[in-house]
Every structure is written in C-alpha cells, then in structure tokens.
Write an enzyme that holds these catalytic residues in place. Sequence first.
Site, PDB file in Angstrom:
ATOM      1  N   GLY A 207       0.727  -1.469  -0.047  1.00  0.00           N
ATOM      2  CA  GLY A 207       0.102  -0.060   0.209  1.00  0.00           C
ATOM      3  C   GLY A 207       0.775   1.139  -0.097  1.00  0.00           C
ATOM      4  N   PRO A 209       2.757   4.920   1.080  1.00  0.00           N
ATOM      5  CA  PRO A 209       3.333   5.371   2.463  1.00  0.00           C
ATOM      6  C   PRO A 209       2.449   5.793   3.193  1.00  0.00           C
ATOM      7  CG  PRO A 209       4.431   6.022   0.368  1.00  0.00           C
ATOM      8  CD  PRO A 209       3.091   5.525  -0.196  1.00  0.00           C
ATOM      9  N   GLY A 210       2.640   5.683   4.666  1.00  0.00           N
ATOM     10  CA  GLY A 210       1.907   6.196   5.763  1.00  0.00           C
ATOM     11  C   GLY A 210       0.479   5.646   5.997  1.00  0.00           C
ATOM     12  N   THR A 211       0.316   4.577   5.296  1.00  0.00           N
ATOM     13  CA  THR A 211      -0.909   3.735   5.736  1.00  0.00           C
ATOM     14  C   THR A 211      -1.033   2.849   6.740  1.00  0.00           C
ATOM     15  OG1 THR A 211      -0.684   2.288   3.958  1.00  0.00           O
ATOM     16  CG2 THR A 211      -2.139   4.172   3.327  1.00  0.00           C
ATOM     17  N   LYS A 213       1.320   0.468   7.571  1.00  0.00           N
ATOM     18  CA  LYS A 213       1.892  -0.865   7.289  1.00  0.00           C
ATOM     19  C   LYS A 213       2.727  -1.494   8.581  1.00  0.00           C
ATOM     20  CE  LYS A 213       3.493   0.055   3.322  1.00  0.00           C
ATOM     21  NZ  LYS A 213       2.743   1.378   3.064  1.00  0.00           N
ATOM     22  N   THR A 214       3.519  -0.622   8.935  1.00  0.00           N
ATOM     23  CA  THR A 214       4.507  -0.720  10.058  1.00  0.00           C
ATOM     24  C   THR A 214       3.591  -0.941  11.514  1.00  0.00           C
ATOM     25  OG1 THR A 214       5.927   0.762   8.856  1.00  0.00           O
ATOM     26  CG2 THR A 214       6.670   0.018  11.445  1.00  0.00           C
ATOM     27  N   HIS A 428      -8.703  33.231 -10.941  1.00  0.00           N
ATOM     28  CA  HIS A 428      -8.311  31.863 -11.094  1.00  0.00           C
ATOM     29  C   HIS A 428      -9.175  30.853 -10.512  1.00  0.00           C
ATOM     30  CE1 HIS A 428      -5.240  28.724 -12.704  1.00  0.00           C
ATOM     31  NE2 HIS A 428      -5.515  28.396 -11.358  1.00  0.00           N
ATOM     32  N   GLU A 429      -8.787  31.111  -9.124  1.00  0.00           N
ATOM     33  CA  GLU A 429      -9.545  30.337  -7.993  1.00  0.00           C
ATOM     34  C   GLU A 429     -11.009  30.116  -8.348  1.00  0.00           C
ATOM     35  OE1 GLU A 429      -7.877  28.066  -6.665  1.00  0.00           O
ATOM     36  OE2 GLU A 429      -5.961  28.923  -7.177  1.00  0.00           O
ATOM     37  N   HIS A 432     -12.167  28.031 -11.036  1.00  0.00           N
ATOM     38  CA  HIS A 432     -12.303  26.461 -10.675  1.00  0.00           C
ATOM     39  C   HIS A 432     -13.733  26.515 -10.022  1.00  0.00           C
ATOM     40  CE1 HIS A 432      -8.300  25.348 -11.871  1.00  0.00           C
ATOM     41  NE2 HIS A 432      -7.766  26.095 -10.980  1.00  0.00           N
TER      42      HIS A 432
HETATM   43  P1  ADP Z   1       3.598   2.864   6.587  1.00  0.00           P
HETATM   44  O1  ADP Z   1       4.530   1.822   7.321  1.00  0.00           O
HETATM   45  O2  ADP Z   1       2.478   2.329   6.097  1.00  0.00           O
HETATM   46  O3  ADP Z   1       4.488   3.766   5.831  1.00  0.00           O
HETATM   47  P2  ADP Z   1       3.100   3.570   9.335  1.00  0.00           P
HETATM   48  O4  ADP Z   1       2.585   2.412   9.994  1.00  0.00           O
HETATM   49  O5  ADP Z   1       4.791   4.058   9.636  1.00  0.00           O
HETATM   50  O6  ADP Z   1       3.062   3.725   7.732  1.00  0.00           O
HETATM   51  O7  ADP Z   1       2.360   4.850   9.683  1.00  0.00           O
HETATM   52  C1  ADP Z   1       2.929   5.996  10.199  1.00  0.00           C
HETATM   53  C2  ADP Z   1       2.123   6.718  11.301  1.00  0.00           C
HETATM   54  O8  ADP Z   1       1.002   7.277  10.737  1.00  0.00           O
HETATM   55  C3  ADP Z   1       1.853   5.817  12.310  1.00  0.00           C
HETATM   56  O9  ADP Z   1       2.806   6.026  13.450  1.00  0.00           O
HETATM   57  C4  ADP Z   1       0.522   6.356  12.999  1.00  0.00           C
HETATM   58  O10 ADP Z   1       0.683   7.669  13.635  1.00  0.00           O
HETATM   59  C5  ADP Z   1      -0.243   6.773  11.546  1.00  0.00           C
HETATM   60  N1  ADP Z   1      -1.135   6.065  10.911  1.00  0.00           N
HETATM   61  C6  ADP Z   1      -0.954   5.613   9.751  1.00  0.00           C
HETATM   62  N2  ADP Z   1      -2.046   4.449   9.608  1.00  0.00           N
HETATM   63  C7  ADP Z   1      -2.801   4.809  10.657  1.00  0.00           C
HETATM   64  C8  ADP Z   1      -4.026   4.006  10.990  1.00  0.00           C
HETATM   65  N3  ADP Z   1      -4.715   3.052  10.042  1.00  0.00           N
HETATM   66  N4  ADP Z   1      -4.649   4.130  12.276  1.00  0.00           N
HETATM   67  C9  ADP Z   1      -3.705   5.177  13.031  1.00  0.00           C
HETATM   68  N5  ADP Z   1      -2.711   5.618  12.891  1.00  0.00           N
HETATM   69  C10 ADP Z   1      -2.350   5.484  11.531  1.00  0.00           C
HETATM   70 ZN    ZN Z   2      -5.444  26.399 -10.841  1.00  0.00          ZN
END
Ligand code: ADP
Ligand code: ZN
Length: 605
Positions: A207, A209-211, A213-214, A428-429, A432
């Site tokens: 997925g 980044p930042g979703t 996974k970790t 412009h804005e 839109h």
């Molecule tokens: P990834 O590994 O997918 O890049 P992370 O697990 O490192 O993302 O997420 C980074 C931070 O974002 C987490 O420490 C948390 O604070 C926040 N975060 C991301 N997804 C969630 C989620 N589903 N629920 C709560 N917090 C989340």
């Molecule tokens: Zn524009």
Amino acid sequence: MQEVKSPKKPLIFYYCIVLLLLLLFNALVTPRLMERQVQEVDYGTFMAMTEKKEIGLVEVQEQENQIVFTDKDKTAVYKTGMMPDPNLTERLYAAGAEFSGEIVEQASPLLSALLSWVLPIAVFIGLGQLLNRQMMKSMGGPNSMMFGMGKSNAKVYVKSSEGIRFSDVAGEDEAKENLSEIVDYLHDPGKYQEIGAAMPKGILLVGPPGTGKTMLAKAVAGESNVPFFSMSGSEFVEMFVGMGASKVRDLFRQAKEKAPCIVFIDEIDAIGKKRDSRMGGNDEREQTLNQLLTEMDGFEGNNGVVILAATNRPESLDPALTRPGRFDRRVPVELPDLKGREDILKVHARKIKAAEDVDFEKIARMASGASGAELANIVNEAALRAVRDGRRFAAQADFEESIEVVIAGYQKKNAILTDQEKWAVAYHEIGHALVAARQTHSAPVQKITIIPRTSGALGYTMQVEEGNHYLMTKEELENKIATLTGGRAAEEVRFGAVSTGAANDIEQATKLARAMVTRYGMSGDFDMVALETVTDPYLGGDSSLACSPETQAEVDRQVVELVKKQHAKALDILQNDRPMLDKLAKTLYEKETITGEEFMAILNG
Ligand code: ADP
Ligand code: ZN
C-alpha cells in the site's frame, strides 16, 4: 514498546580505536625525544669542539642560519648561529664529523610533530579508504567479515504490555481481519500443526506510504504477545558487499532462537527489486536477496517465525520473492476511506485535548486523500496551533487550518503579491469553483483561499467529495477536467491574457484525459483496448505505453481534443456567468479566504 537495540559498530569505530592507539604511542615516545633539549652555544665553542674533534653529527641549516650538532657520542644536541666560514665543511670533515639530517627532526618541533603524528594518521586513513574501495569493488565474500561488522542491527521489540494493538490501527478492517489469522496461529501453533496446516511463511503488506503497514506489523506482534524484529530493506544494503547477506543470516538466527516471533522487513523493495541482467548490476542487493530466499526456504512453515514485509511498489519485486512458499500472501493496505479517516482522526485525537464539539466527520471529508500518517500529522498540528494561541483545547478551526497546513504547506503570510497578481489569482480560483459549482456532478467547494502557501501554490480551492467514490463516470471525469481548466478560463475571460498560474492544472487535466483514452476505454475509437499499463500504482502511477507509434500519435491527438473540449465548456460557463464571476472574485480578493457556505450564499443570491 521497549526497544532494545544491539550496538552497531560502523567503520568510524575502528578508526577511533587505531587513532587512540596512535595517540598513546606518541604520548609514550615523544617525551623521550623532547628530553634531548637543544642547547644553544656560541660559535667559539663550536669551533673549539671542532678543533678537539668532539663533533658527532652535524647539520648546516642554511635557511635558519644555524648549525645543529651533537657531541661525539650523540647524547647532547647543540646549536649555534652561522658565521661566514668558507672552510668549515673541510675542517668538520677533517674532525671526523658525520653530516646528517637526523637531528633536524628533533630540532624542529613542528616538523617532528608532523612526521610523528599527522603522517601515520594520514597514511592510515588513506590505507583504510583504499581497502574500503577495494572491497566495494571485489565480489565480497568472507573478507568483508574481517572487521566483524556482519552483525545484524535488527531492532528487537521486547514484548511488553504497552505494545501496539489492532485497536490502535483505525480503519484497515480487511487487513486486520486477514492478519488476525496470524495472531491466532502465533497464540496456538499446536492447533495448526495438529491438522497439518502450514502458515504462509511470508506476508506482504502492500500500500501507499503512511497507511499503517508498520503499525499493523507491530500490532500483530502486540496482539500475539511475541517479540518483534524489524529491519528496513535499505539497512541491509550497506557499504560492504556481503554485509547485507550476513545481516539477513544473523536476523534469522536471532528470530529462530526467539520463535514464535514476527520478523518485519520494511521497504522490502530496496533488496527485493527485480534482478536485471544489465552489466554491473547491484551485487550487494542480489546477494542479500538470495540470502533472504535461502533463509525462507530453509525453515518449515510451522516453526513459529512469521515474516511480514511492507512495500509500496509490489510490481517491482522480484518474482522469486512472491513465489509460493515465500511471500505468497498479499494484504492490501489502502488509503483510508471517509469512515477510515474519521476513525484515524479520532484515534489520534485521543492523545491530545480536543474541544467537545469538534466535528471529525467534517474534517475527514475535507481531508480526502490523506494517508493515516498525514491525518496523525493534522491532529498534531491542530494541537500545536492551539498551544501557539494559548488555548487549552484544539478547536474545529485548528483542525481545519491544519489540513491546509499539512496538505498545502504553511501559510506564507509575508509573501508579497502585487495587486494585479492578487486579482489574477482571485479570478483563477473563482474560475475553478464556479465551473465546478455549475456542473451538477462536480464536488461542491469547501473553501477557497488566495493566501500563498510555502508549497508554491498561490491559492487553492478545496473540494469536498460527497461520500466515497470508487467509480467515476465518463461525464464526471470530463467535468473534472473542465473544472481544472476553469482557472485559466477565468483569466482569459477577465484579462484576455494567460499566466503561468495554471501549470499544475494543466498537468492534472492532461493526466486525467490521458487515462481516459489509454486506460479507461472512454474514447470511442479504441474501444476496450489498454494502451498503457501502470507500473507504480501506489507512487503516482508511472505508466508505460504499449502501442504502435501511429496509435501513440492518435492518442496524443485525442487527449488534446478532450482537454480542448472541456476548456471550451469552461470558457462558455464563465462567459455566460460573467457578473457572478466578477462578484465572487471581488469578494475573494477582499476577504482572501471564503468558505463553501459563503460561496454558495453569494452564488444563490
Ligand atoms: P507505513 O508503514 O505504511 O508507511 P506507518 O505504519 O509507519 O505507515 O504509519 C506512520 C504513522 O501514521 C503511524 O505511526 C500512525 O501514527 C499513523 N497511522 C498510519 N495509519 C494509521 C491507521 N490506520 N490508524 C492510526 N494511525 C495511523
Ligand atoms: Zn488552478
């Protein structure tokens, strides 16, 4: 969670040790040399000693205008000023003096320091670097273990009560459901062994980044109450060839000792990229990947080690990694939907003090497309904003402002726009927004601002999606393109001139139009033929053309056609609505920010 990190010994560590030894050596040796103080004598004494054949070593230092010499048994060092003395050399020679450069070292402290300190260090560093380069070049193998740096520096998360649980991860219900089987297995492996069921050895979390996974991987460990080993793919690929492989070996050795446990490899694409046959491929990465495959093949599916890996570019992984018996289960971890965003906001808002009446659903609506990490950031920004204003609770406005901060960069209050530029941005804005509002299927406007952002945007229109959109019709896509061209169209209608302000709109409109033609089968001519394949769906979606040059030219023509048509439509809408365009633009120019409600109020009279 408590994190115990085994010490890492980088190269600099070894340099330091050798440097220390050098310093020690010098401290012991130098004083003795210094004891032999140079004694200054007059020229007469020097002549007398020459006469009596009492000179041992002698050095004539023309530059310093002095003569340095020792006595016969070379214990005492003297120096004397030089006199014009043409026969001196002969007389010294006759007196049996030896001519030498050795004394000079002792006589000149600077040079002596240079030779005894700086030189060895320089030589050592030089040698080290040479060795380093040599090893980088070589195929690696056992000699890279010379410094014993093959130890894995995997972080070990010792199980503890404050571990991350599934409840901390909001949204992502499907992923959690998928992973709960692993938790069950780790709780009671016997149940599975009895029936002969083997757990998948590797599970790939896929997925953007930042979703989370970790987080999910940690939550599996937390729920199962087992140790969590984590290492990032990029950590494996270190400077020495062969290091990565030995790190993998070490990681798995540790894991087997601690089983049942979770091994988490983040950014697995850093080592697991498709191997190519290009010249000079990355040997280090390949060796590491091979070692990982060997380790995965080497243990049975039910020995209690579960390997989780995360990536945001699954399609770039080597097929060997995703074969049965390796990472054969794939768990998608997608960007959160509206409900997911709301839940994530709430989870993180628990950690700060938020006012009672904060409408998280509204915030979630406004933050469409944000990842979990961005939402966490939005909550934190809101809290920071409240503190900055000296308030004790984060209010609705703080959250709404934070969305813009996180999504569009900090407000650039001191940016200077000329009056004319400000008018242009306002038109412009509004262009839109007005085009969007006049097309029934376009999302309504949430907020329009012409306060410049550090991201470089001079203004922006925040649109809000109504509920979740998984499917978009051809008409909706066309309207979206029309909305994108609305900014430029407004400039044309009002000023009869165009500016550079539409660059981003142009890019987006083109992308959409292109996708309609090449991937969504929305141009009658090509029917349902895929002309493009997306290679990186999670990272902006790079795509590659799969058609003949003639078709390519035709695709280009159709894309232009599509955008042109929508641009004309936008122009038409704005020209027919000119008084409203002027009125709205004037309001925006004066107030700099108007909300969706204000916009609609003016629009509806
Ligand atoms: P990834 O590994 O997918 O890049 P992370 O697990 O490192 O993302 O997420 C980074 C931070 O974002 C987490 O420490 C948390 O604070 C926040 N975060 C991301 N997804 C969630 C989620 N589903 N629920 C709560 N917090 C989340
Ligand atoms: Zn524009």
